[in-house]
Design a protein around this motif. Structure first.
Motif, PDB file in Angstrom:
ATOM      1  N   LEU A  80       0.824  -1.214   0.000  1.00 46.31           N
ATOM      2  CA  LEU A  80       0.000   0.000   0.000  1.00 46.31           C
ATOM      3  C   LEU A  80       0.858   1.264   0.000  1.00 46.31           C
ATOM      4  N   THR A  81       1.998   1.220   0.668  1.00 48.70           N
ATOM      5  CA  THR A  81       2.897   2.373   0.657  1.00 48.70           C
ATOM      6  C   THR A  81       3.360   2.655  -0.766  1.00 48.70           C
ATOM      7  N   ILE A  82       3.753   1.625  -1.481  1.00 47.03           N
ATOM      8  CA  ILE A  82       4.198   1.800  -2.876  1.00 47.03           C
ATOM      9  C   ILE A  82       3.020   2.210  -3.761  1.00 47.03           C
ATOM     10  N   GLY A  83       1.888   1.543  -3.613  1.00 48.53           N
ATOM     11  CA  GLY A  83       0.724   1.887  -4.427  1.00 48.53           C
ATOM     12  C   GLY A  83       0.315   3.340  -4.258  1.00 48.53           C
ATOM     13  N   SER A  84       0.384   3.836  -3.029  1.00 51.37           N
ATOM     14  CA  SER A  84      -0.003   5.235  -2.791  1.00 51.37           C
ATOM     15  C   SER A  84       0.986   6.196  -3.424  1.00 51.37           C
ATOM     16  N   ARG A  85       2.269   5.864  -3.386  1.00 53.35           N
ATOM     17  CA  ARG A  85       3.279   6.756  -3.964  1.00 53.35           C
ATOM     18  C   ARG A  85       3.094   6.878  -5.476  1.00 53.35           C
ATOM     19  N   TYR A  86       2.746   5.767  -6.108  1.00 54.97           N
ATOM     20  CA  TYR A  86       2.533   5.781  -7.554  1.00 54.97           C
ATOM     21  C   TYR A  86       1.110   6.219  -7.924  1.00 54.97           C
ATOM     22  N   GLY A  87       0.205   6.230  -6.957  1.00 58.26           N
ATOM     23  CA  GLY A  87      -1.187   6.543  -7.277  1.00 58.26           C
ATOM     24  C   GLY A  87      -1.821   5.469  -8.140  1.00 58.26           C
ATOM     25  N   SER A 107      -8.624   2.841   9.501  1.00 61.40           N
ATOM     26  CA  SER A 107      -7.885   4.106   9.559  1.00 61.40           C
ATOM     27  C   SER A 107      -6.445   3.923   9.090  1.00 61.40           C
ATOM     28  N   VAL A 108      -5.824   2.793   9.409  1.00 60.54           N
ATOM     29  CA  VAL A 108      -4.464   2.524   8.938  1.00 60.54           C
ATOM     30  C   VAL A 108      -4.458   2.364   7.425  1.00 60.54           C
ATOM     31  N   VAL A 109      -5.385   1.594   6.895  1.00 60.31           N
ATOM     32  CA  VAL A 109      -5.459   1.383   5.447  1.00 60.31           C
ATOM     33  C   VAL A 109      -5.711   2.708   4.735  1.00 60.31           C
ATOM     34  N   ALA A 110      -6.621   3.505   5.259  1.00 57.07           N
ATOM     35  CA  ALA A 110      -6.909   4.814   4.645  1.00 57.07           C
ATOM     36  C   ALA A 110      -5.674   5.707   4.682  1.00 57.07           C
ATOM     37  N   GLY A 111      -4.959   5.705   5.797  1.00 53.98           N
ATOM     38  CA  GLY A 111      -3.747   6.511   5.900  1.00 53.98           C
ATOM     39  C   GLY A 111      -2.681   6.074   4.920  1.00 53.98           C
ATOM     40  N   LEU A 112      -2.461   4.769   4.826  1.00 53.41           N
ATOM     41  CA  LEU A 112      -1.469   4.259   3.879  1.00 53.41           C
ATOM     42  C   LEU A 112      -1.856   4.608   2.442  1.00 53.41           C
ATOM     43  N   ALA A 113      -3.123   4.420   2.105  1.00 55.72           N
ATOM     44  CA  ALA A 113      -3.588   4.728   0.751  1.00 55.72           C
ATOM     45  C   ALA A 113      -3.452   6.214   0.432  1.00 55.72           C
ATOM     46  N   ALA A 114      -3.515   7.048   1.461  1.00 52.64           N
ATOM     47  CA  ALA A 114      -3.373   8.498   1.283  1.00 52.64           C
ATOM     48  C   ALA A 114      -1.910   8.940   1.298  1.00 52.64           C
ATOM     49  N   GLY A 115      -0.985   7.995   1.427  1.00 54.51           N
ATOM     50  CA  GLY A 115       0.426   8.336   1.412  1.00 54.51           C
ATOM     51  C   GLY A 115       0.987   8.766   2.750  1.00 54.51           C
ATOM     52  N   GLN A 116       0.277   8.441   3.815  1.00 52.14           N
ATOM     53  CA  GLN A 116       0.710   8.831   5.153  1.00 52.14           C
ATOM     54  C   GLN A 116       1.447   7.698   5.855  1.00 52.14           C
ATOM     55  N   ARG A 117       2.019   8.044   6.987  1.00 53.82           N
ATOM     56  CA  ARG A 117       2.634   7.061   7.893  1.00 53.82           C
ATOM     57  C   ARG A 117       1.707   7.007   9.110  1.00 53.82           C
ATOM     58  N   PRO A 118       0.652   6.198   9.018  1.00 50.78           N
ATOM     59  CA  PRO A 118      -0.382   6.249  10.059  1.00 50.78           C
ATOM     60  C   PRO A 118       0.068   5.687  11.404  1.00 50.78           C
ATOM     61  N   SER A 119      -0.529   6.233  12.464  1.00 55.56           N
ATOM     62  CA  SER A 119      -0.319   5.620  13.771  1.00 55.56           C
ATOM     63  C   SER A 119      -1.112   4.319  13.778  1.00 55.56           C
ATOM     64  N   GLY A 120      -0.786   3.437  14.654  1.00 58.75           N
ATOM     65  CA  GLY A 120      -1.499   2.168  14.719  1.00 58.75           C
ATOM     66  C   GLY A 120      -0.751   1.038  14.035  1.00 58.75           C
TER      67      GLY A 120
END
Length: 187
Positions: A80-87, A107-120
């Motif tokens: 998900l981290t890579i997928g978010s970076r490439y969109g 919330s973690v999945v949404a954060g990762l998909a948004a390109g964030q480093r989510p807590s949790g």
């Protein structure tokens, strides 16, 4: 690039189609990978059109996933981290569903998909995220982060993580180059 109906596949495409379906069956995917006619969707119509190029990529995928030493959640964080970076929309769609199915929170999945480093995230998941984000940036992996990865996953697991990141970077590029659409059930 439209899906290829199973009845329209050439012999070479049919062999690749069968291989992909066996791979997908083994993964128990919680996302849509075929259309209403049973044709493969996502990155697979592209791969089926270019079987000689796709076969090595799929063999690489099988090699990296068989005998995995990484926890499934760690793998999904990196993907998900890579997928978010490439969109890469289809990658985010499919692997968000996988991540939820293996226990990552919404919330973690949404954060990762948004390109964030989510807590949790667990400490291992944070390492996977940081390695993926760093490698996406195109810089060498800092020694301290590499050592953290080896402490978390061992040498084999760290190598698997790096190859997984490279693999899903490749898939993201393919998805984006051919503007692969989302299935109708995508949010």
């Amino acid at each position: 690039m439209p899906a290829i109906e199973p009845s329209a596949l050439s012999d070479e495409q049919r062999v690749l189609d069968e291989h992909v379906r066996r791979m997908m069956d083994g993964l128990q995917t919680p996302f849509t990978s075929t259309d209403e006619n049973g044709a493969l969707i996502g990155p697979f119509p592209v791969m089926l059109r270019f079987p000689a190029l796709a076969r090595p990529l799929l063999e690489w995928f099988t090699t990296v996933t068989s005998g995995s030493v990484l926890a499934t959640r760690v793998r999904e964080v990196a993907i998900l981290t890579i997928g978010s970076r490439y969109g890469a929309a289809y990658e985010l769609y499919s692997h968000s569903r996988v991540a939820l199915a293996v226990g990552l929170s919404e919330s973690v999945v949404a954060g990762l998909a948004a390109g964030q480093r989510p807590s949790g995230l667990t400490s291992e998941e944070l390492v996977a995220h940081d390695v993926a984000a760093c490698l996406y940036a195109g810089a060498p992996l800092p020694g301290a982060l590499y050592r953290c990865a080896v402490e978390s996953f061992g040498e084999q697991g760290t190598a698997e993580l790096v190859f997984l990141i490279a693999q899903y970077s490749s898939i993201s590029v393919i998805l984006n180059a051919f503007d692969v659409p989302l299935p109708t059930d995508a949010e």
